[in-house]
Design an enzyme around this catalytic site. Sequence first.
Site, PDB file in Angstrom:
ATOM      1  N   GLY A 193       0.812  -1.253  -0.116  1.00 41.72           N
ATOM      2  CA  GLY A 193       0.228   0.225  -0.079  1.00 41.72           C
ATOM      3  C   GLY A 193       0.197   1.271  -0.315  1.00 41.72           C
ATOM      4  N   VAL A 197       2.796   2.957  -2.346  1.00 37.04           N
ATOM      5  CA  VAL A 197       4.303   2.466  -2.792  1.00 37.04           C
ATOM      6  C   VAL A 197       4.213   4.155  -4.147  1.00 37.04           C
ATOM      7  CG1 VAL A 197       5.200   0.863  -1.508  1.00 37.04           C
ATOM      8  CG2 VAL A 197       3.570   0.819  -4.106  1.00 37.04           C
ATOM      9  N   LYS A 219       1.373   2.420  -6.798  1.00 37.00           N
ATOM     10  CA  LYS A 219       0.723   1.186  -7.766  1.00 37.00           C
ATOM     11  C   LYS A 219       0.113   1.991  -9.147  1.00 37.00           C
ATOM     12  CE  LYS A 219      -1.110  -0.845  -4.663  1.00 37.00           C
ATOM     13  NZ  LYS A 219      -0.195  -0.694  -3.617  1.00 37.00           N
ATOM     14  N   THR A 224      -0.313   5.596  -9.252  1.00 33.21           N
ATOM     15  CA  THR A 224       0.152   6.368 -10.427  1.00 33.21           C
ATOM     16  C   THR A 224       1.333   6.004 -11.410  1.00 33.21           C
ATOM     17  OG1 THR A 224       0.524   7.606  -8.072  1.00 33.21           O
ATOM     18  CG2 THR A 224       2.237   7.595 -10.627  1.00 33.21           C
ATOM     19  N   ASP A 274      -8.445  -2.160  -6.941  1.00 34.48           N
ATOM     20  CA  ASP A 274      -8.717  -2.019  -5.199  1.00 34.48           C
ATOM     21  C   ASP A 274      -9.717  -1.354  -4.807  1.00 34.48           C
ATOM     22  OD1 ASP A 274      -7.971  -1.489  -2.835  1.00 34.48           O
ATOM     23  OD2 ASP A 274      -5.920  -0.286  -3.592  1.00 34.48           O
TER      24      ASP A 274
HETATM   25  N1  LIG Z   1       7.248   8.979  -8.314  1.00 35.61           N
HETATM   26  C1  LIG Z   1       6.587   9.940  -7.494  1.00 35.61           C
HETATM   27  N2  LIG Z   1       6.876  11.193  -7.315  1.00 35.61           N
HETATM   28  C2  LIG Z   1       5.904  11.388  -6.145  1.00 35.61           C
HETATM   29  N3  LIG Z   1       4.856  11.178  -5.824  1.00 35.61           N
HETATM   30  C3  LIG Z   1       4.528   9.966  -5.959  1.00 35.61           C
HETATM   31  C4  LIG Z   1       5.424   9.453  -6.850  1.00 35.61           C
HETATM   32  N4  LIG Z   1       4.336   8.373  -6.933  1.00 35.61           N
HETATM   33  C5  LIG Z   1       3.640   7.963  -6.176  1.00 35.61           C
HETATM   34  N5  LIG Z   1       3.750   9.349  -5.754  1.00 35.61           N
HETATM   35  C6  LIG Z   1       2.529  10.172  -4.513  1.00 35.61           C
HETATM   36  O1  LIG Z   1       2.198   8.697  -3.698  1.00 35.61           O
HETATM   37  C7  LIG Z   1       1.326   8.691  -3.142  1.00 35.61           C
HETATM   38  C8  LIG Z   1       0.791   7.446  -3.315  1.00 35.61           C
HETATM   39  O2  LIG Z   1       0.569   6.444  -4.584  1.00 35.61           O
HETATM   40  P1  LIG Z   1      -0.215   5.654  -5.011  1.00 35.61           P
HETATM   41  O3  LIG Z   1      -0.087   5.905  -6.500  1.00 35.61           O
HETATM   42  O4  LIG Z   1      -2.175   6.197  -4.483  1.00 35.61           O
HETATM   43  O5  LIG Z   1      -0.085   4.782  -4.094  1.00 35.61           O
HETATM   44  P2  LIG Z   1      -0.694   3.438  -4.229  1.00 35.61           P
HETATM   45  O6  LIG Z   1      -1.353   2.659  -5.580  1.00 35.61           O
HETATM   46  O7  LIG Z   1       0.225   2.028  -4.169  1.00 35.61           O
HETATM   47  O8  LIG Z   1      -1.370   3.460  -2.626  1.00 35.61           O
HETATM   48  C9  LIG Z   1       0.482   9.710  -4.178  1.00 35.61           C
HETATM   49  O9  LIG Z   1       0.065  11.097  -3.868  1.00 35.61           O
HETATM   50  C10 LIG Z   1       1.029   9.966  -5.484  1.00 35.61           C
HETATM   51  O10 LIG Z   1       1.120  10.803  -5.894  1.00 35.61           O
HETATM   52 MG   LIG Z   2      -3.607   2.637  -5.437  1.00 32.77          MG
END
Ligand SMILES: Nc1ncnc2c1ncn2[C@@H]1O[C@H](COP(=O)(O)OP(=O)(O)O)[C@@H](O)[C@H]1O
Ligand SMILES: [Mg+2]
Length: 318
Positions: free
Chosen positions: A20, A22, A24, A26, A48
């Site tokens: 969670g 990390v 995914k 994005t 999810d």
């Molecule tokens: N490479 C990146 N640079 C800056 N912020 C990021 C990056 N990758 C993810 N984030 C930010 O980190 C947070 C968690 O990312 P998210 O994609 O929602 O993770 P997951 O889906 O794994 O829970 C979000 O606020 C997202 O915008």
């Molecule tokens: Mg997610």
Amino acid sequence: MTDVATPGDAPPIVIIGGKGGVGKTTVAAATALTLADAGRRTLVLSTDPAHSLGDALASRLADRPKRVAPRLWAAEPDADAAVRARVGQVTDDAYAALPRKIMPAVQRHLETASNAPGMTESALNDVFIEYLERVPRDWDHLVVDSAPTGHLLRMLELPALLTPWVRGLARQRERAVDADRFATGVLGTADEADDPLLARLHARRRRLEGAADRLRTEATVHLVVLARHMVLAESARAATSLTSAGFVLGDAVLNQSPSESDSTWHELAREQLGVPGVVELAAADSEPIGPERLRALGVALTEGGFPRGDHRTSTTNR
Ligand SMILES: Nc1ncnc2c1ncn2[C@@H]1O[C@H](COP(=O)(O)OP(=O)(O)O)[C@@H](O)[C@H]1O
Ligand SMILES: [Mg+2]
């Protein structure tokens, strides 16, 4: 589209997994945008139950695929509707095969089961399988923004786990039909042509077998990790389970990677995850929300060769 990096030989089904938080969602959104920009019809699907794909794409998503960019569709399937559909399906299968007098008990069991932990995730899996069957007819690529690691393996294994249940129901039904035929003096054993209910159970069994097979031959799982020991440890366990269940791991993403000069985490990730390669993604200056910012990440991923799979069959059609 001349200056857009092209995503190498991306497999038809790209599953993005990991712990969670990390990145995914994005990575899934950025990858899907890049595939669409490169001319591929792409669907990005959130499995999810805590959907956040729409937040990343800055678009209000719904149960059905919505076009969010040229050649790109996105969906956040309704988990409650998926659970109802799944309970309905299992009930229909049971009606087709089991004696009427035990149906009230089966019904009660299913009502309890629909509130059991993991039911939502597994119901969303049924939705995923439906879309998988529409590749490559309606989309060239299906990108899955999956639930955190624990659920991912269960989700992917589900078609294979359900097959024996449906096969068992089909056998029950065959016996019932055979008994009827014997009673009416017809020789031989029942087949699908004799009985529409049996035909339906066999059709469902074939779909599940087909999905279980395609998940192992046309999909790659890409784990997203951070430079954190706890993240790597959990992902390494997931990688082992996925590989031993017959799934193919593609390149992992080391998200928000530390400085370029430090390759320790890169090597550590590759070693611990046992993946063909690791693509690094630097932290963006501002939260990567909306197509434009996601595209910048997508281009960085593509330049690293993502989403390349180490796939037995990936070279056959693309
Ligand atoms: N490479 C990146 N640079 C800056 N912020 C990021 C990056 N990758 C993810 N984030 C930010 O980190 C947070 C968690 O990312 P998210 O994609 O929602 O993770 P997951 O889906 O794994 O829970 C979000 O606020 C997202 O915008
Ligand atoms: Mg997610």
